[in-house]
Design an enzyme around this catalytic site. Structure first.
Site, PDB file in Angstrom:
ATOM      1  CB  CYS A  88      -1.002  -0.032   1.154  1.00 31.70           C
ATOM      2  SG  CYS A  88      -2.369   1.159   0.911  1.00 31.70           S
ATOM      3  CG  HIS A 179      -3.694  -3.230   3.142  1.00 32.59           C
ATOM      4  ND1 HIS A 179      -2.637  -2.778   3.915  1.00 32.59           N
ATOM      5  CD2 HIS A 179      -4.284  -2.131   2.601  1.00 32.59           C
ATOM      6  CE1 HIS A 179      -2.591  -1.458   3.850  1.00 32.59           C
ATOM      7  NE2 HIS A 179      -3.565  -1.032   3.055  1.00 32.59           N
ATOM      8  CD  GLU A 181      -1.094  -5.510   5.470  1.00 31.34           C
ATOM      9  OE1 GLU A 181      -1.326  -4.328   5.752  1.00 31.34           O
ATOM     10  OE2 GLU A 181      -1.155  -5.949   4.304  1.00 31.34           O
TER      11      GLU A 181
END
Length: 232
Positions: A88, A179, A181
């Site tokens: 990001c 994202h 994660e």
């Protein structure tokens, strides 16, 4: 016994943590996490064998002391073929560091929630993104800014309906706008924090898609860790 290779993770923003990647990255590697709100940007000589730069609620135009230092570090790491992963904001910093361009508050508007990407030629063979590309799973998205021009020589690996350059590779460096994660709960936290709403719509959407998102996202973390080990 030889020490495991080490990845340094730079966290620009306390509300954008390593989260699920904390466990997933530890496939044969050690992690050093540096909170840029309280600690200095490390030197190239001290970051070990790989570099990850996380996202943040600020933009690449943020006036924090660390912005240019992080870009310089990413460029220097890529120049010596060290594996680099930007997520990001990290993706946007990486693009600028290598000569690309970012649009702040992009006119095409934000992307939020699980987004199905169009993976481009070369993505399925990429050592970090390949398994995710082949799965076709949606990826968690939460951004307002966008990479509008890739660095010279970079290969675009994914795009969405509204935004190109969702993932790219240039040598040892990979950037992803999404994202991988982030858990459904973290996506809900970001959405509620920004919109001030008590609705669980984002949580519901992300949980519904997580049986696809989680294994694909995990494969990105494990693929990057594997690349670090192989290049150490």
């Amino acid at each position: 016994m030889a020490k495991k290779p080490r990845i340094t993770v730079l966290q620009p923003d306390p509300v954008v943590p390593l989260e699920r990647f904390d466990a997933w990255l530890r496939t044969g590697v050690r992690i050093t996490l540096i909170d840029l709100a309280t600690k200095d940007v490390p030197n190239l000589e001290t970051i070990g064998d790989g570099l990850v730069v996380l996202g943040g609620t600020m933009s690449v135009e943020h006036d924090a002391r660390w912005v240019q230092q992080v870009k310089d570090l990413m460029a220097d790491a890529q120049a010596i073929d060290m594996p680099v992963l930007g997520i990001c904001l990290g993706h946007q910093l990486l693009a600028e560091a290598l000569g690309g361009e970012v649009s702040v508050a992009d006119e095409r508007g934000p992307e939020e929630g699980p987004v199905v990407l169009d993976w481009l030629p070369g993505a399925s063979e990429d050592p970090v993104l390949g398994e995710a590309a082949r799965s076709g799973a949606p990826m968690p998205m939460s951004h307002h800014d966008a990479v509008v021009r890739l660095p010279e020589g970079a290969v675009e690996l994914a795009r969405s309906t509204s935004h190109p350059n969702q993932a790219f590779r240039l040598g040892s460096a990979v950037g992803v706008q999404f994202h991988p994660e982030a858990s459904p709960e973290l996506m809900q936290f970001w959405w509620a924090r920004e919109h001030g709403k008590k609705s669980t719509a984002m949580l519901d959407r992300m949980r519904e898609a997580d049986h696809l998102v989680e294994p694909a996202a995990r494969s990105i973390a494990e693929g990057f860790a594997r690349e670090v080990v192989e290049n150490a």
